[in-house]
Design an enzyme around this catalytic site. Structure first.
Site, PDB file in Angstrom:
ATOM      1  CG  HIS A  70      -2.092  -0.908   1.044  1.00 49.77           C
ATOM      2  ND1 HIS A  70      -3.332  -0.464   0.663  1.00 49.77           N
ATOM      3  CD2 HIS A  70      -2.191  -2.250   1.153  1.00 49.77           C
ATOM      4  CE1 HIS A  70      -4.141  -1.498   0.555  1.00 49.77           C
ATOM      5  NE2 HIS A  70      -3.475  -2.593   0.844  1.00 49.77           N
ATOM      6  N   PRO A  71       0.400   2.289  -0.711  1.00 52.95           N
ATOM      7  CG  PRO A  71      -0.855   3.797  -2.003  1.00 52.95           C
ATOM      8  CD  PRO A  71      -0.792   2.344  -1.567  1.00 52.95           C
ATOM      9  CD  GLN A  84      -3.099   7.593  -9.799  1.00 55.59           C
ATOM     10  OE1 GLN A  84      -3.750   7.070 -10.705  1.00 55.59           O
ATOM     11  NE2 GLN A  84      -2.039   8.336 -10.027  1.00 55.59           N
ATOM     12  CD  GLN A  87      -3.542   8.055  -1.159  1.00 56.03           C
ATOM     13  OE1 GLN A  87      -3.038   9.166  -1.059  1.00 56.03           O
ATOM     14  NE2 GLN A  87      -2.841   6.936  -1.016  1.00 56.03           N
ATOM     15  CG  PHE A 118      -2.037   5.429   8.553  1.00 54.04           C
ATOM     16  CD1 PHE A 118      -2.336   5.117   9.868  1.00 54.04           C
ATOM     17  CD2 PHE A 118      -3.011   6.004   7.760  1.00 54.04           C
ATOM     18  CE1 PHE A 118      -3.601   5.380  10.387  1.00 54.04           C
ATOM     19  CE2 PHE A 118      -4.280   6.274   8.266  1.00 54.04           C
ATOM     20  CZ  PHE A 118      -4.572   5.961   9.584  1.00 54.04           C
ATOM     21  CB  ILE A 119      -3.403   0.515   5.677  1.00 57.27           C
ATOM     22  CG1 ILE A 119      -2.048   0.238   5.031  1.00 57.27           C
ATOM     23  CG2 ILE A 119      -4.553   0.051   4.772  1.00 57.27           C
ATOM     24  CD1 ILE A 119      -1.713  -1.228   4.898  1.00 57.27           C
ATOM     25  CG  MET A 120      -8.460   5.082   7.349  1.00 55.13           C
ATOM     26  SD  MET A 120      -8.331   6.676   8.222  1.00 55.13           S
ATOM     27  CE  MET A 120     -10.074   7.064   8.372  1.00 55.13           C
ATOM     28  CB  VAL A 122      -8.823   7.350   2.694  1.00 58.69           C
ATOM     29  CG1 VAL A 122      -7.770   7.046   3.746  1.00 58.69           C
ATOM     30  CG2 VAL A 122      -8.327   7.032   1.294  1.00 58.69           C
TER      31      VAL A 122
END
Length: 176
Positions: A70-71, A84, A87, A118-120, A122
């Site tokens: 994950h980015p 993309q 986010q 950090f992964i959420m 979003v």
């Protein structure tokens, strides 16, 4: 593109199945490959649960690789189309310079502490909510945060799978 049904996925050979849902988990088609053998799925929710179980049953190293795929949130770098879009829906692609720096600092602190980004999930969250979650979760233990991150990965995957498949009401929306 026509959305897929559970029947489409149940009838798919392994290659077609992985081609269809292999991107649901970020840069991790192994989840779809391992889940394919669980066919037939009773529903899309059943498929999602089977995929989540595949992740849960994977080795900790494989899970860590999944998390590391994950980015960073708010990062201005190359990432999958799905990341993309997710986010962007939260405004992370439009952070003002000061807030961008704050996110980078939080990302670095988080990654240094836990060894993964950090992964959420979003999608449609506010920047403030995301930033607060980052600040709160930095205080977690590694084991708690590892599980929290895996849970978030499964939420992200469920949202992505929902985009690919026929909605619960059965309507066939067309995607460009």
């Amino acid at each position: 593109m026509t959305r897929l049904t559970v029947e489409d996925l149940n009838q798919a050979d392994k290659e077609r199945f992985v081609d269809a849902v292999g991107d649901v988990y970020e840069e991790s088609p192994w989840v779809a490959k391992r889940t394919w053998s669980e066919q037939p799925f009773s529903s899309i929710d059943g498929l999602q649960q089977a995929m989540a179980n595949t992740v849960q049953d994977a080795s900790q190293q494989k899970q860590l690789e999944l998390l590391r795929a994950h980015p960073d949130l708010g990062e201005r770098t190359e990432m999958t189309d799905e990341s993309q879009e997710e986010q962007a829906s939260a405004g992370l692609d439009r952070l003002p310079p000061a807030q961008y720096e704050t996110f980078q600092t939080l990302n670095d602190t988080y990654r240094d502490k836990f060894g993964f980004p950090f992964i959420m999930a979003v999608k449609d969250e506010s920047v403030g909510t995301i930033q607060q979650a980052m600040e709160d979760r930095i205080d977690h233990s590694r084991s708690k945060e590892f599980q929290t991150a895996l849970n978030e990965v499964n939420v992200i995957a469920a949202l992505r799978l929902e985009e690919l498949t026929v909605p619960r009401d059965g309507t066939q929306e067309q995607h460009a």
